[in-house]
Design a protein around this motif. Structure first.
Motif, short mmCIF file in Angstrom:
data_model
loop_
_atom_site.label_atom_id
_atom_site.label_comp_id
_atom_site.label_asym_id
_atom_site.label_seq_id
_atom_site.Cartn_x
_atom_site.Cartn_y
_atom_site.Cartn_z
N MET A 124 0.83 -1.20 0.00
CA MET A 124 0.00 0.00 0.00
C MET A 124 0.86 1.25 0.00
N ASP A 133 -1.30 7.08 2.97
CA ASP A 133 -2.00 8.34 2.73
C ASP A 133 -2.04 9.19 3.99
N ASN A 139 -3.77 4.67 7.00
CA ASN A 139 -4.66 4.60 5.85
C ASN A 139 -3.86 4.80 4.57
N GLY A 140 -4.31 4.14 3.52
CA GLY A 140 -3.59 4.30 2.26
C GLY A 140 -4.29 3.63 1.09
N PHE A 141 -3.59 3.64 -0.04
CA PHE A 141 -4.13 3.09 -1.28
C PHE A 141 -3.51 1.73 -1.59
N ASP A 142 -4.34 0.83 -2.05
CA ASP A 142 -3.87 -0.48 -2.46
C ASP A 142 -2.97 -0.36 -3.68
N LYS A 186 -6.36 3.91 -6.54
CA LYS A 186 -7.04 4.84 -5.65
C LYS A 186 -8.52 4.51 -5.47
N ASP A 187 -8.98 3.47 -6.14
CA ASP A 187 -10.35 3.01 -5.94
C ASP A 187 -10.45 2.06 -4.75
N TYR A 188 -9.31 1.67 -4.23
CA TYR A 188 -9.29 0.69 -3.15
C TYR A 188 -8.53 1.30 -1.97
N TYR A 189 -9.28 1.83 -1.00
CA TYR A 189 -8.68 2.46 0.17
C TYR A 189 -8.53 1.43 1.28
N GLN A 225 -7.10 0.31 5.28
CA GLN A 225 -6.78 0.74 6.64
C GLN A 225 -6.16 -0.43 7.40
#
Length: 229
Positions: A128, A131, A147-150, A182-185, A187
């Protein structure tokens, strides 16, 4: 020599004449003075040479350090939670993370102080891009979420064979691309973080899409990093 000549010599303080005349010891002679001056001069020269040598050694040391830093910049190391420099609390790898970092984390089942946590599914490594970081560290614990992007992995920027990080055991080679989804957030907890992988941002997007990419600057083998206890 008459006694009057001796008194005259004393009044004139001509010690070298007295010493040469009477062969008396303890009087500084011209030869001794010259030798002393020469010795002092040699000491000064020697001191300068010593300083030059020390400066030269310092320069070589700095040059070597600069070369080492350049080498490290060209092939940086992966930071791993398992490294001896990391521990718990403020010493945890999560305390070193910054927004935009690329990290590998353990998904499914992982361990905290030997206790199994997670959803009970098989352990696997995913990637990831960080973010936001919402963490608090104590001397021996870390609390909060990251938190971040896959990320997906591709061998190069023109490869159709893009691999989702949902697939277990995705090996990252040096020069591979992380494609940011960025469609896959995502945590995660700080205890899931396994490593931070050094990358360079790409000026191009994935196949002219809106997906940004990051170029991996090191190799990463996930099966070697999974926590088993």
């Amino acid at each position: 020599m008459r006694l009057t000549d001796l008194f005259r010599a004393l009044l004139l303080t001509d010690y070298s004449l007295l010493a040469s005349t009477f062969s008396l010891s303890g009087f500084p002679t011209t030869t001794t003075t010259t030798t002393t001056a020469t010795t002092k001069a040699n000491i000064r020269v020697h001191g300068a040479k010593t300083r030059d040598i020390r400066l030269h050694k310092t320069y070589l040391s700095l040059s070597q350090r600069s070369e080492d830093q350049t080498a490290n910049c060209s092939t940086p190391n992966i930071d791993r939670q398992s490294d001896i420099k990391y521990g718990r609390g403020i010493s945890h790898i999560s305390a070193d993370l910054n927004e935009g970092d690329i990290i590998a984390y353990q998904h499914g089942t992982w361990y905290v102080d030997g206790t199994e946590v997670g959803d009970g599914s098989d352990s696997m490594v995913r990637y990831m891009q960080v973010d936001t970081i919402q963490l608090v560290w104590t001397h021996d614990c870390e609390h909060g979420v990251i938190n971040g992007f896959d990320l997906m992995v591709a061998a190069n920027d023109d490869d159709d064979d893009i691999v989702s990080s949902e697939e277990s055991g995705v090996i990252v080679g040096k020069g591979c691309y992380f494609v940011i989804n960025k469609d896959y957030y995502v945590q995660i907890g700080p205890e899931q973080v396994l490593a931070r992988i050094p990358t360079t941002s790409s000026e191009q997007n994935w196949k002219d899409s809106d997906r940004e990419m990051a170029l991996s600057r090191a190799e990463f083998y996930p099966d070697e990093e999974i926590m088993t206890s």
